[in-house]
Every structure is written in structure tokens, then in C-alpha cells.
Scaffold this motif. Sequence first.
Motif, PDB file in Angstrom:
ATOM      1  N   SER A   6       6.849  -7.356  -4.287  1.00 32.87           N
ATOM      2  CA  SER A   6       6.220  -6.369  -3.410  1.00 32.87           C
ATOM      3  C   SER A   6       7.282  -5.595  -2.652  1.00 32.87           C
ATOM      4  N   GLY A   7       6.884  -4.474  -2.068  1.00 29.99           N
ATOM      5  CA  GLY A   7       7.822  -3.584  -1.410  1.00 29.99           C
ATOM      6  C   GLY A   7       8.545  -4.183  -0.230  1.00 29.99           C
ATOM      7  N   GLU A   8       7.928  -5.182   0.419  1.00 32.22           N
ATOM      8  CA  GLU A   8       8.614  -5.792   1.558  1.00 32.22           C
ATOM      9  C   GLU A   8       9.557  -6.908   1.127  1.00 32.22           C
ATOM     10  N   ILE A  40       5.996   0.066  -2.969  1.00 29.00           N
ATOM     11  CA  ILE A  40       5.825  -0.242  -4.384  1.00 29.00           C
ATOM     12  C   ILE A  40       5.270  -1.648  -4.562  1.00 29.00           C
ATOM     13  N   GLN A  41       4.710  -1.867  -5.727  1.00 28.24           N
ATOM     14  CA  GLN A  41       4.500  -3.187  -6.304  1.00 28.24           C
ATOM     15  C   GLN A  41       5.179  -3.135  -7.661  1.00 28.24           C
ATOM     16  N   ALA A  42       5.817  -4.197  -8.052  1.00 32.35           N
ATOM     17  CA  ALA A  42       6.544  -4.178  -9.322  1.00 32.35           C
ATOM     18  C   ALA A  42       6.314  -5.456 -10.100  1.00 32.35           C
ATOM     19  N   VAL A  43       6.326  -5.322 -11.409  1.00 29.35           N
ATOM     20  CA  VAL A  43       6.333  -6.463 -12.323  1.00 29.35           C
ATOM     21  C   VAL A  43       7.584  -6.342 -13.177  1.00 29.35           C
ATOM     22  N   VAL A  46      -1.241  -8.691 -12.415  1.00 33.27           N
ATOM     23  CA  VAL A  46      -1.665  -7.294 -12.424  1.00 33.27           C
ATOM     24  C   VAL A  46      -1.228  -6.676 -11.106  1.00 33.27           C
ATOM     25  N   ILE A  47      -0.829  -5.413 -11.141  1.00 32.53           N
ATOM     26  CA  ILE A  47      -0.515  -4.693  -9.913  1.00 32.53           C
ATOM     27  C   ILE A  47      -1.233  -3.351  -9.915  1.00 32.53           C
ATOM     28  N   GLY A  48      -1.309  -2.724  -8.744  1.00 32.31           N
ATOM     29  CA  GLY A  48      -1.909  -1.398  -8.646  1.00 32.31           C
ATOM     30  C   GLY A  48      -3.300  -1.436  -8.045  1.00 32.31           C
ATOM     31  N   SER A  49      -3.872  -0.244  -7.894  1.00 33.52           N
ATOM     32  CA  SER A  49      -5.164  -0.122  -7.205  1.00 33.52           C
ATOM     33  C   SER A  49      -6.324  -0.742  -7.973  1.00 33.52           C
TER      34      SER A  49
END
Length: 205
Positions: free
Chosen positions: A108-110, A89-92, A120-123
Motif C-alpha cells: 500500500s502507499g503508506e 497507490i496500491q501495488a501487486v 486483488v487491488i483497486g476500486s
Amino acid sequence: ADRKTTGGYLSILSLDTIKIEQVASHTAVGCAGLVADAQFVKEILEETNAGFRSRYGFPISLEGQANYMVNLCRNFRFYIDPWSMGLDIQAVIGGMNFAGDFEIFEISGEGSLYKHDFTVIGSGTDYAMGVLKENRKNLVRKSLDLQESMMVAVKAIYRAGEADNGTSDVRIATPNIVVITKSGVKFIKTESVKKIVDRVLEREA
């Protein structure tokens, strides 16, 4: 947030996905990445917020919620599933802190944590970020009113949707916009967002 969920880049699973959710009275979380992981994180955070408030009578701070998500991601990576790269995941997470100020954190997922004036997050990040950087001064100074802010948000999603397969076209799926004020979390009505979409399309034509 846009509304598209894809099965990789080859199939569209949904154009009705809600990617931003309220998890506390003055906090909302938006996620990109693997849907199951995003749902897991949001549900855990929502339950933790509710349990904490019920037990202690006051909410977890916004930064505390961000740190909780970070620890969840790190624990998942190192202890729960050490053979993986962590949650995909990426999260805000954004909202109001105890001082009455508004903050945005990216996770971030890690388990990395960043505090931003805007993010901004996502592709479609590169294309959407270009729009935000065009409005950097106003975003940092927080000088935009609600209508102007929504214009920037929709324009960013529009630019991402034009160039990125993972982001839905605003002409096909109306984005979700969430506003957080001292009164709490408010989801802007679809009809109001559609009017902003029409204004953006007129200017971009």
C-alpha cells in the motif's frame, strides 16, 4: 488488469491503459491509484533493478524488490512529503524467487506489505475478490492450468466492471493478462484474451 483510467468517478480518461508492467526478468508490477504515483514507482523499481544487475551481475530477489517498494513508500511519506498520506497507490508485485517458486506481495502507499496466495487491488476489489474466493482451493493449491487461470482472472474483472465505475467492462476494453514462468514474463496476446472474454460472457449470460 482492466484498462480504465478515470478522473475520479466522473470522467473516463482512457480505456487503453496498461496497468501491469515488467520491471525485471521474472518480475511484474501492477498498480491502482493515482497514475502519476504508479508511474513513478514503476520507473524507480525498473531503474533500480537494472542498475543492481549491472553492478553486481545478478538480480534483486523478489522479496528484496517488494521491500524496496515498501521503503520507497515509507520514505516518501515520512521524509519526502511528511504532510501527505504517502503515495496514492496500491501495488501487486509478483514473480519468481531464487528458489524457483512464485510469490505475490501486496503493497500500500503508506508502506504496508502483505504476502498472499492471491490478491486483488483497486476500486473493484470486493467484487473481484468474490470470484477468487470461489476458486480459493484451486488457487492455493496452484492446480489451475493457464486457460483456467485466465478464466478466473477475466471473470473477476468482469464482475468488478459490472458493479464498479472505476473498472472497465470487459466487453468494451479487453483486459491485460501477464503470466510469469521460469522462462520469464509473458504478456498474453489480446486476441487470446478476447477468446477467454467470450467464454466468460457465455457462461455468465
